[in-house]
Scaffold this motif. Structure first.
Motif, PDB file in Angstrom:
ATOM      1  N   LEU A 152       0.839   4.879   0.718  1.00 18.47           N
ATOM      2  CA  LEU A 152      -0.015   5.851   1.387  1.00 18.47           C
ATOM      3  C   LEU A 152       0.540   7.247   1.133  1.00 18.47           C
ATOM      4  O   LEU A 152       1.545   7.413   0.439  1.00 18.47           O
ATOM      5  N   ILE A 193      -2.031   0.597  -4.849  1.00 16.81           N
ATOM      6  CA  ILE A 193      -2.019  -0.750  -4.267  1.00 16.81           C
ATOM      7  C   ILE A 193      -1.401  -1.696  -5.281  1.00 16.81           C
ATOM      8  O   ILE A 193      -1.760  -1.677  -6.466  1.00 16.81           O
ATOM      9  N   ILE A 211      -4.746   6.010   0.871  1.00 17.71           N
ATOM     10  CA  ILE A 211      -4.145   5.079  -0.088  1.00 17.71           C
ATOM     11  C   ILE A 211      -4.041   5.757  -1.458  1.00 17.71           C
ATOM     12  O   ILE A 211      -5.005   6.300  -1.975  1.00 17.71           O
ATOM     13  N   TYR A 235       0.859  -1.179   0.000  1.00 17.41           N
ATOM     14  CA  TYR A 235       0.000   0.000   0.000  1.00 17.41           C
ATOM     15  C   TYR A 235       0.895   1.227   0.000  1.00 17.41           C
ATOM     16  O   TYR A 235       1.686   1.422   0.925  1.00 17.41           O
TER      17      TYR A 235
END
Length: 77
Positions: free
Chosen positions: A10, A63, A60, A8
Motif C-alpha cells: 500500500l 499485489i 494499493i 499488498y
C-alpha cells in the motif's frame, strides 16, 4: 486445501492476507479473483494474522501472490 499468501503493498505499509482454496485452484485464478475485487470495490476486507482489516483499493501499489502450500486436513479445521 491450499493456502495462498497475498502481499499488498500500500502507500504506507505492507499487508498480508491468507486465502484458503480447494486443491485444484491455481495461483492465476487467485490473482484474477483479487484483481476483480480491487477493480469492483473501493474498500474490502482482508484476513491476516493480525485479524480482519479494511483495504482501500486506491492505496494499493503492488499485489503479489506467494506460492501455495498444501494444507493437511487438520490445519484448516
Amino acid at each position: 486445501m491450499k493456502e495462498f499468501v497475498v502481499c499488498y503493498t500500500l502507500e504506507n505499509e505492507i499487508r498480508r492476507e491468507k486465502i484458503i482454496k480447494e486443491m485444484d485452484v491455481k495461483k492465476e485464478e487467485v490473482v484474477q479473483e483479487i484483481l476483480d475485487k480491487v477493480a469492483n470495490q473501493s474498500y474490502y476486507f482482508a484476513k491476516g494474522e493480525q485479524g480482519v482489516y479494511w483495504i482501500d483499493s486506491s492505496s494499493i501499489r503492488y499485489i503479489r501472490v506467494m506460492d501455495e502450500q498444501p494444507l493437511s486436513k487438520y490445519q484448516y479445521n
